[in-house]
Structure formats: structure tokens, C-alpha cells
Write an enzyme that holds these catalytic residues in place. Structure first.
Site, PDB file in Angstrom:
ATOM      1  N   LYS A  89     -47.063 -54.693 -14.703  1.00 13.75           N
ATOM      2  CA  LYS A  89     -47.154 -53.983 -15.984  1.00 13.75           C
ATOM      3  C   LYS A  89     -46.814 -54.908 -17.167  1.00 13.75           C
ATOM      4  CE  LYS A  89     -47.550 -49.641 -14.121  1.00 13.75           C
ATOM      5  NZ  LYS A  89     -47.763 -49.979 -12.695  1.00 13.75           N
TER       6      LYS A  89
HETATM    7  C1  LIG Z   1     -48.663 -49.571 -11.653  1.00 11.86           C
HETATM    8  C2  LIG Z   1     -48.659 -50.309 -10.389  1.00 11.86           C
HETATM    9  C3  LIG Z   1     -49.763 -50.298  -9.499  1.00 11.86           C
HETATM   10  C4  LIG Z   1     -51.005 -49.459  -9.751  1.00 11.86           C
HETATM   11  O1  LIG Z   1     -51.777 -49.946 -10.805  1.00 11.86           O
HETATM   12  P1  LIG Z   1     -52.881 -49.022 -11.495  1.00 11.86           P
HETATM   13  O2  LIG Z   1     -53.375 -49.785 -12.655  1.00 11.86           O
HETATM   14  O3  LIG Z   1     -52.133 -47.766 -11.915  1.00 11.86           O
HETATM   15  O4  LIG Z   1     -53.934 -48.728 -10.486  1.00 11.86           O
HETATM   16  C5  LIG Z   1     -49.706 -51.078  -8.349  1.00 11.86           C
HETATM   17  N1  LIG Z   1     -48.602 -51.805  -8.056  1.00 11.86           N
HETATM   18  C6  LIG Z   1     -47.520 -51.830  -8.861  1.00 11.86           C
HETATM   19  C7  LIG Z   1     -46.341 -52.638  -8.462  1.00 11.86           C
HETATM   20  C8  LIG Z   1     -47.505 -51.087 -10.051  1.00 11.86           C
HETATM   21  O5  LIG Z   1     -46.405 -51.115 -10.842  1.00 11.86           O
END
Ligand SMILES: *Cc1c(COP(=O)(O)O)cnc(C)c1O
Length: 494
Positions: free
Chosen positions: A115
Site C-alpha cells: 500500500k
Molecule cells: C491490500 C493488499 C492486497 C490486495 O490488493 P488489492 O489491490 O486490494 O487487490 C494483497 N496483499 C496485501 C499485503 C495487501 O495489503
């Protein structure tokens, strides 16, 4: 280039600038913003990106999607956001840990999860959008979090001019490390508050604040307005396109691919934002073959790709990859729009809201299956993937990344396609120490964050990420816990 709503089927859709799309987040009709055209990158333009740094590549790509932003300002924002002090050792390094499988490590940022790739720069994009629009009030970002997003948003928004941020988390719904990360958050414009309840209580509380006209007027009188850092905002999606372009450049630069040869991409998926960014990179002309969409036991997307039916009416599982425990993958709406247009997208989304299920038209699904394959990893397969990867390659992965790798292995066994694959590695294994240790056959007997970090370090010999270690030495700043009825009061200083 302008932005339109995925649900606007009128002859002349209402178009807004990229700054406006980022300011608004969601379109007024409930749809998501999409660019009216996807800018193309020629082979020559891709070649020109090869010698550039990650920040320079980011400015180059982002400027094509954000034409109303000043180019020099974008370069500055990228340089700051992806600098070495925020991403030590580089923003999105590639590492081949198994023949033909290249981990794209997206977790070298301040919170050790992917993120950060978007949330380090998005606040700057919002801050510039505010000044371009002549907005004089402060934006007050509200976040309800089940863990990762809250911390990444706090780090991204801390001390950004014109913005403050409040994060609500469920008192007993986050891991000890996640709680520690949030309650020690530095910054002059940040606030963190626990809610007595579960994640839904916190989330519903935030939604109620957004929907409350009287609160909006009170905020206006106090000189601010409420805004969100949600993953459906284009300002979070655009920065994610960059690392797929950059990964391709690195594979060419490293001699794995010749310019024009294709790579496959595998992404552990929840809200469908990350994998959709890869799809946009492909639409830009980056040579990408297949997109592997990996789900955990909450396999609504795998079922959708295979059956054309999106059905959220099912049991919800709590898994060891909690950031993918999602039954409504919001960004899928953007793909439906891209492949099938606004009318059918609006119909599908109405049906989902009304009935919890929809069937996508056959033509859309034919195009979708040309691009995507869907795979599911059970909890046992996820644990086994962590263990076997460690044993074979001495490479430690987190449970989310393991779900993605499990998809790669299933796809290769099924098709024999041995093309190089870029695997989005979305979190540091040190964020999920207890489950990683258990998967390695070395379950921990403690839930103390420091002891868990230490235990994984001892078992694996891999370095503990500095930001997680630092968190343990910072003083706790935020101890407040409120009932869900009291959340609004927190925003007005009482
Ligand atoms: C948010 C997240 C995901 C999923 O990503 P999306 O864009 O919502 O599909 C996968 N792995 C981790 C560690 C995340 O924080």
C-alpha cells in the site's frame, strides 16, 4: 485526457480533470473514475525508460495519466515519495528466487506493505489537486482500517500541507504489531483512535460520518471537509501502474527479456486494484501475456473468471492473508467498464447491490478470459508454499505473496507456459510473523510483537525490516478508545 464515471452511459458523459477525479474519489453516480483513453507507450518510449530511476519512470508514467498536473511538480513529488530514505534499497526491486519467477518486492516502504507504493505519493497528488481547485479548507481524511491501510495512510499523509488524517481501528480487530504501528505514529496532523467493536463497526461509523449533512456543515464552519483515502480513488491506482512498467524495464535491462518479448504477471488479489493496474500497463503497450489473479479461500474472483457469475452470497473466511479477505472487489468495476462499457457495468453493479450476485455478459467474459486466469490457494496450500519456497530457495515470503506463488505453480503445471513471470510480493513476511513461523513448522508461543520478530529472525536469518524494529522503540501516542456512537466527536476535538 479526461475522466468519466464507469456508470455514466449518457451520449456525452460528464468528464472531469484528473485533479478533480482525485479530489472526488467516487463519481456522483456511485461509479469509479476512468481515463477516457489509455495512453500508449511505444517500444521506443519504453526503451527510453530503461536507464531511468524508479522515481523518474514514475514521473514519466504518471504525467501521461495526470495531464493537468505540472510536470516539474510531479517529478518533485515522485523524487520525494520514492527516495531512498523512504524505500531503502529501491522502491520496487525484482528478485528471481525460482527459475523464471521474479518477485517484485513492493514492501520496502515505511510500513512494509505494498500500500505504501501508492499511499506515499497519493497525499501529494491530493494536496496539489486542492490548490489547483482553489480549495481553501483543509481536507480531513477519515480511514476505517482492519490493519495495513490505516498505517500506510498515516505514513503517507503525515505532515502533508492542507491535510489532516484520523484513523479508526477496531480495538480487538488488529494484530499487536499493527496496533503498535498505528498508536506510535509520529506527525503533527495525525490522530488515531480505537473503536469498541469490530471492523464493520468502525467502517459503518466512518460511512455514517460521510453521509451526515449536519456534520459536513459543522466541518465547513470549522474550515475543513471530509475526504477518504479509499482504494477506489484514481490517485491510488495510477501509481500502481508504474511498478509493472518498471518491472518490465528491469527484465529487459537485466537481459531476461528482449524488448517486445512478453512477461506474465501474478497478483495476490483482494479489491482488484493491484492486478487492474497491471492490466492498464498491458493496455498501455507493456508486453504482458497472462494476468494471474490469485485468491485465498474467499475465492469469489476465481469463481467469477471460471463461471461468469459474481456471487458474494457465501461464507466469509478469516485467513492468514487478511488483506485479501474480501467479497466485494470494488476495482473489478473498472475492468467491466474497460471491456464492456458503462451500460452493462451499471447493470451489473445494481444487481450486486440489490441481489448480491450478477452474471457478466458472455462477450465481456470472452475478452476477460483472454487476459486473466484465476486460481485459489487454500490455507494448507498457502502454508505449504511458504515452507517449500523457504526450503528450496531460502526465500521467505508472506502469506499474501504465497497465495500468488501458488497460482503461478498451478498455472505452470496446467499450461506448461514457462514465460518469465513477475509475482507481486505485497508484504514483508515480518508483518505476519506468527503465521509465517507456523507455516515453517516453528509455531511461536507468544503474541508479543518484539518476541515474534526475533523468533522469525532466528529461524530464517533474514534481516528484520528497520521500520518494524523502530516501531517497537517509539513511545505510544494514541491510547483513546471510544464507542462507535462517539466517533464523530473525535473529529471535533471532544
Ligand atoms: C491490500 C493488499 C492486497 C490486495 O490488493 P488489492 O489491490 O486490494 O487487490 C494483497 N496483499 C496485501 C499485503 C495487501 O495489503
Amino acid at each position: 485526457m479526461k475522466y468519466v464515471s464507469t456508470r455514466d452511459a449518457s451520449a456525452a458523459p460528464r468528464a472531469v480533470s484528473s485533479a478533480e477525479a482525485i479530489l472526488r474519489g467516487l463519481a456522483p453516480d456511485g461509479g469509479l473514475y476512468m481515463p477516457t483513453e489509455i495512453p500508449r507507450l511505444t517500444d521506443a518510449e519504453l526503451t527510453a525508460l530503461l536507464p531511468l530511476s524508479y522515481a523518474e519512470r514514475a514521473a514519466e508514467i504518471l504525467s501521461r495519466f495526470l495531464p493537468d498536473y505540472d510536470r516539474a511538480a510531479l517529478s518533485d513529488d515522485c523524487a520525494v515519495s520514492y527516495a531512498d530514505d523512504r524505500f531503502p534499497g529501491g522502491a520496487a526491486p525484482l528478485l528471481e528466487f525460482e527459475r523464471g519467477v521474479h518477485a517484485l518486492e513492493l514492501w520496502h516502504g515505511p510500513t512494509c506493505a505494498f500500500k505504501d507504493m501508492a499511499l506515499q505519493i497519493m497525499p501529494r497528488l491530493l494536496s496539489r489537486a486542492l490548490s489547483m481547485s482553489g480549495e481553501r479548507r483543509q481536507a480531513h481524511i477519515l480511514v476505517a482500517t482492519s490493519g495495513d491501510t490505516g498505517k500506510a495512510a498515516l505514513e503517507g499523509y503525515r505532515d502533508v500541507p492542507g491535510v489532516r488524517i484520523t484513523v479508526f481501528y477496531p480495538l480487538d480487530g488488529v494484530s499487536p504489531m499493527q496496533k503498535r504501528q498505528m498508536t506510535t505514529q509520529p506527525g503533527g496532523n495525525v490522530n488515531v483512535c480505537a473503536v469498541r467493536g469490530n471492523f464493520d463497526d468502525a467502517q459503518n461509523g466512518v460511512k455514517a460520518i460521510f453521509a451526515d449533512g449536519a456534520l459536513a456543515r459543522r466541518a465547513d464552519e470549522a474550515g475543513f471537509f471530509f475526504s477518504s483515502a479509499n482504494s477506489i480513488n484514481w490517485g491510488r491506482l495510477a501509481p500502481q501502474i508504474v511498478y509493472y512498467v518498471s518491472a518490465y524495464c528491469d527484465l529487459v535491462r537485466g537481459g531476461t527479456l528482449k524488448m517486445g518479448e512478453k512477461m506474465n504477471v501474478a497478483v495476490p488479489t483482494g479489491n482488484f486494484g493491484n492486478i487492474f493496474a497491471a492490466c492498464v500497463a498491458r493496455a498501455m503497450g507493456v508486453p504482458i501475456g497472462r494476468l494471474l489473479c490469485a485468491s485465498n479461500a474467499n475465492c469469489v474472483l476465481t469463481d467469477f473468471i471460471r463461471t461468469c457469475v459474481y456471487d458474494r452470497r457465501r461464507v466469509f473466511y478469516k485467513t492468514m492473508s487478511p488483506s485479501m479477505d474480501i467479497l466485494i472487489s470494488s476495482n473489478l468495476e473498472r475492468l467491466l467498464w474497460l471491456l464492456g462499457g458503462p451500460s452493462q457495468t451499471a447493470l451489473c453493479m445494481q444487481a450486486l447491490a440489490r441481489d448480491g450476485v450478477y452474471t457478466a455478459p458472455e462477450t465481456t467474459m470472452t475478452s476477460l478470459r483472454r487476459l486473466f486466469s484465476g486460481y485459489t490457494a487454500s490455507e494448507a496450500e498457502t502454508a505449504e508454499t511458504i515452507r517449500s519456497t523457504w526450503e528450496r530457495a531460502q526465500y521467505l515470503i508472506d502469506p499474501h505473496t504465497a497465495v500468488g506463488l501458488c497460482a503461478v505453480r498451478q498455472y505452470r503445471a496446467e499450461t506448461g507456459d514457462e514465460r518469465p513471470v513477475v509475482l507481486a510480493s505485497t508484504a514483508s513476511p515480518y508483518k505476519f510473523t506468527a503465521d509465517v513461523l507456523a507455516s515453517l513448522g516453528r509455531p511461536a508461543v507468544t503474541d508479543d510483537p518484539a518476541a515474534l520478530l526475533d523468533a522469525l529472525h532466528k529461524v530464517s536469518g533474514t534481516p528484520i525490516p528497520a521500520p518494524l524494529e523502530r516501531t517497537l522503540t517509539l513511545p505510544i501516542r494514541f491510547t483513546r478508545a471510544v464507542e462507535k456512537e462517539e466517533m464523530a466527536g473525535v473529529l471535533f476535538g471532544n
